[in-house]
Structures are given as structure tokens and as C-alpha cells.
Design a protein around this motif. Structure first.
Motif, PDB file in Angstrom:
ATOM      1  N   VAL A 115      10.568 -28.086   9.886  1.00  0.00           N
ATOM      2  CA  VAL A 115      11.659 -27.178  10.240  1.00  0.00           C
ATOM      3  C   VAL A 115      11.220 -26.246  11.365  1.00  0.00           C
ATOM      4  N   LEU A 116       9.995 -25.748  11.297  1.00  0.00           N
ATOM      5  CA  LEU A 116       9.475 -24.909  12.374  1.00  0.00           C
ATOM      6  C   LEU A 116       9.376 -25.690  13.682  1.00  0.00           C
ATOM      7  N   LEU A 117       8.999 -26.949  13.597  1.00  0.00           N
ATOM      8  CA  LEU A 117       8.946 -27.790  14.796  1.00  0.00           C
ATOM      9  C   LEU A 117      10.325 -27.900  15.429  1.00  0.00           C
ATOM     10  N   LEU A 118      11.339 -28.125  14.624  1.00  0.00           N
ATOM     11  CA  LEU A 118      12.697 -28.182  15.157  1.00  0.00           C
ATOM     12  C   LEU A 118      13.115 -26.848  15.763  1.00  0.00           C
ATOM     13  N   ALA A 119      12.774 -25.772  15.100  1.00  0.00           N
ATOM     14  CA  ALA A 119      13.154 -24.448  15.603  1.00  0.00           C
ATOM     15  C   ALA A 119      12.453 -24.133  16.920  1.00  0.00           C
ATOM     16  N   LEU A 120      11.225 -24.555  17.063  1.00  0.00           N
ATOM     17  CA  LEU A 120      10.461 -24.232  18.269  1.00  0.00           C
ATOM     18  C   LEU A 120      10.838 -25.093  19.464  1.00  0.00           C
ATOM     19  N   ILE A 121      11.027 -26.356  19.256  1.00  0.00           N
ATOM     20  CA  ILE A 121      11.168 -27.269  20.388  1.00  0.00           C
ATOM     21  C   ILE A 121      12.614 -27.626  20.690  1.00  0.00           C
ATOM     22  N   TRP A 122      13.381 -28.030  19.694  1.00  0.00           N
ATOM     23  CA  TRP A 122      14.692 -28.581  19.996  1.00  0.00           C
ATOM     24  C   TRP A 122      15.833 -27.606  19.794  1.00  0.00           C
ATOM     25  N   ASP A 123      15.566 -26.416  19.319  1.00  0.00           N
ATOM     26  CA  ASP A 123      16.628 -25.453  19.122  1.00  0.00           C
ATOM     27  C   ASP A 123      16.696 -24.502  20.306  1.00  0.00           C
ATOM     28  N   SER A 124      17.836 -23.888  20.495  1.00  0.00           N
ATOM     29  CA  SER A 124      18.072 -22.831  21.483  1.00  0.00           C
ATOM     30  C   SER A 124      17.783 -23.265  22.910  1.00  0.00           C
ATOM     31  N   ARG A 125      18.028 -24.523  23.206  1.00  0.00           N
ATOM     32  CA  ARG A 125      17.912 -25.031  24.580  1.00  0.00           C
ATOM     33  C   ARG A 125      16.555 -24.742  25.207  1.00  0.00           C
ATOM     34  N   PHE A 126      15.489 -24.759  24.449  1.00  0.00           N
ATOM     35  CA  PHE A 126      14.157 -24.442  24.956  1.00  0.00           C
ATOM     36  C   PHE A 126      13.762 -25.364  26.110  1.00  0.00           C
ATOM     37  N   LEU A 127      13.931 -26.655  25.923  1.00  0.00           N
ATOM     38  CA  LEU A 127      13.525 -27.603  26.964  1.00  0.00           C
ATOM     39  C   LEU A 127      14.413 -27.496  28.192  1.00  0.00           C
ATOM     40  N   ASP A 128      15.701 -27.242  28.013  1.00  0.00           N
ATOM     41  CA  ASP A 128      16.595 -27.060  29.157  1.00  0.00           C
ATOM     42  C   ASP A 128      16.213 -25.821  29.960  1.00  0.00           C
ATOM     43  N   ARG A 129      15.903 -24.732  29.256  1.00  0.00           N
ATOM     44  CA  ARG A 129      15.503 -23.510  29.961  1.00  0.00           C
ATOM     45  C   ARG A 129      14.196 -23.697  30.713  1.00  0.00           C
ATOM     46  N   LEU A 130      13.261 -24.446  30.130  1.00  0.00           N
ATOM     47  CA  LEU A 130      12.000 -24.700  30.834  1.00  0.00           C
ATOM     48  C   LEU A 130      12.237 -25.469  32.128  1.00  0.00           C
ATOM     49  N   ARG A 131      13.139 -26.427  32.068  1.00  0.00           N
ATOM     50  CA  ARG A 131      13.433 -27.227  33.249  1.00  0.00           C
ATOM     51  C   ARG A 131      14.085 -26.378  34.340  1.00  0.00           C
ATOM     52  N   GLU A 132      14.934 -25.412  33.943  1.00  0.00           N
ATOM     53  CA  GLU A 132      15.667 -24.593  34.892  1.00  0.00           C
ATOM     54  C   GLU A 132      14.830 -23.459  35.476  1.00  0.00           C
ATOM     55  N   GLN A 133      13.822 -23.000  34.763  1.00  0.00           N
ATOM     56  CA  GLN A 133      13.057 -21.839  35.207  1.00  0.00           C
ATOM     57  C   GLN A 133      12.153 -22.181  36.379  1.00  0.00           C
ATOM     58  N   ASN A 134      11.997 -21.200  37.235  1.00  0.00           N
ATOM     59  CA  ASN A 134      11.136 -21.344  38.391  1.00  0.00           C
ATOM     60  C   ASN A 134       9.790 -20.706  38.038  1.00  0.00           C
ATOM     61  N   ARG A 135       8.788 -21.529  37.806  1.00  0.00           N
ATOM     62  CA  ARG A 135       7.477 -21.036  37.370  1.00  0.00           C
ATOM     63  C   ARG A 135       6.423 -21.460  38.388  1.00  0.00           C
ATOM     64  N   HIS A 136       6.258 -20.636  39.410  1.00  0.00           N
ATOM     65  CA  HIS A 136       5.274 -20.929  40.447  1.00  0.00           C
ATOM     66  C   HIS A 136       3.885 -20.478  40.032  1.00  0.00           C
TER      67      HIS A 136
END
Length: 144
Positions: free
Chosen positions: A15-36
Motif C-alpha cells: 500500500v505504501l508503494l502504491l501511495a509513493l509511486i502511482w498515486d498523486s501523479r508523482f511520475l507525471d510531475r517528475l516528467r514535467e518538472q525542470n530539474r537541471h
């Protein structure tokens, strides 16, 4: 007493794995963020570059999966439980919880921070939105 620890960890860690990785658009936000990198953008990201986020996220996922596997193996009586195994499973759970707490705190602070300049805020709704759906068949506006 200790089998309860393993049963609880085997249920909570996925459940924690789901909450950390696949919930709240975490992966989408990482893709959108500019991290130089710091040397490419001195005013940009100071520590959590894309590669560091990738490594830490994969480390957390591996830790959670390992803790779940260890718990299941103890419950299946494949591994004997002992203090070292209890410590390993407890560390997996605590690390996952600490990561989740940090992520929630960062997300809440970011979501409730100062509004962006430019007035892009959405005005509050004053009433129910108008209905655009056609009336149901057999119903009329006329009460006769």
C-alpha cells in the motif's frame, strides 16, 4: 507477537508503494518538472536532480519489495524469524513511512504556498453549475 509484525508489513508495504509511486501523479510531475544540474543552472535544483530522484525512487521501490518478500517468506515459514530479520523489515517500513511523510509535507507546502504571479487563480463558484444536459425523455418543463 512477531508474526503480527510480518503480517502487518506484508499488507502495509504494498500500500505504501502504491501511495509513493502511482498515486498523486508523482511520475507525471517528475516528467514535467525542470530539474537541471547545479552547474547548468545555478538558481535551479540544488540537490534533487532527475538522476538522484530516479536512483532514490528505485531504491525505495526495491526496499519495499524486499521487505514485502521477507515478510511473506517468514509467514510461509521459509525463513526463520529472528532479531536481524525483524530489524530489516522494521527498517523497510520506517524508511517507506519517512519517505511518504516527506513527500506529503513537500506536496502540501507546494500546494498551499504563495499564489503564482499573474492572477491565474480560479474564481470560486457561487452556486451550482448550470445544467447542460437535455431533459430526460417524458419530462416536461410545464407542470400541467
Amino acid at each position: 507477537m512477531f508474526p503480527d509484525l510480518y503480517a502487518t508489513a506484508a499488507q502495509v508495504l504494498p500500500v505504501l508503494l502504491l501511495a509513493l509511486i502511482w498515486d498523486s501523479r508523482f511520475l507525471d510531475r517528475l516528467r514535467e518538472q525542470n530539474r537541471h544540474l547545479r552547474r547548468a543552472d545555478p538558481d535551479g535544483v540544488l540537490f534533487w536532480t532527475r538522476s538522484r530522484v530516479r536512483v532514490y525512487s528505485l531504491f525505495i521501490v526495491a526496499t519495499i519489495v524486499l521487505g514485502t518478500a521477507l515478510s511473506l517468506l517468514v509467514l510461509a515459514e521459509v525463513l526463520p524469524h529472528g532479531p536481524e530479520l525483524r530489524a530489516a523489515v522494521t527498517i523497510c517500513v520506517l524508511l517507506a513511512l519517512a519517505t511518504l511523510l516527506t513527500r506529503v509535507m513537500v506536496d502540501v507546502v507546494a500546494a498551499t504556498g504563495a499564489e503564482p504571479a499573474g492572477g491565474d487563480s480560479v474564481p470560486p463558484l457561487t452556486g451550482p453549475p448550470p445544467s447542460t444536459a437535455p431533459p430526460a425523455p417524458g419530462l416536461r418543463d410545464d407542470p400541467r
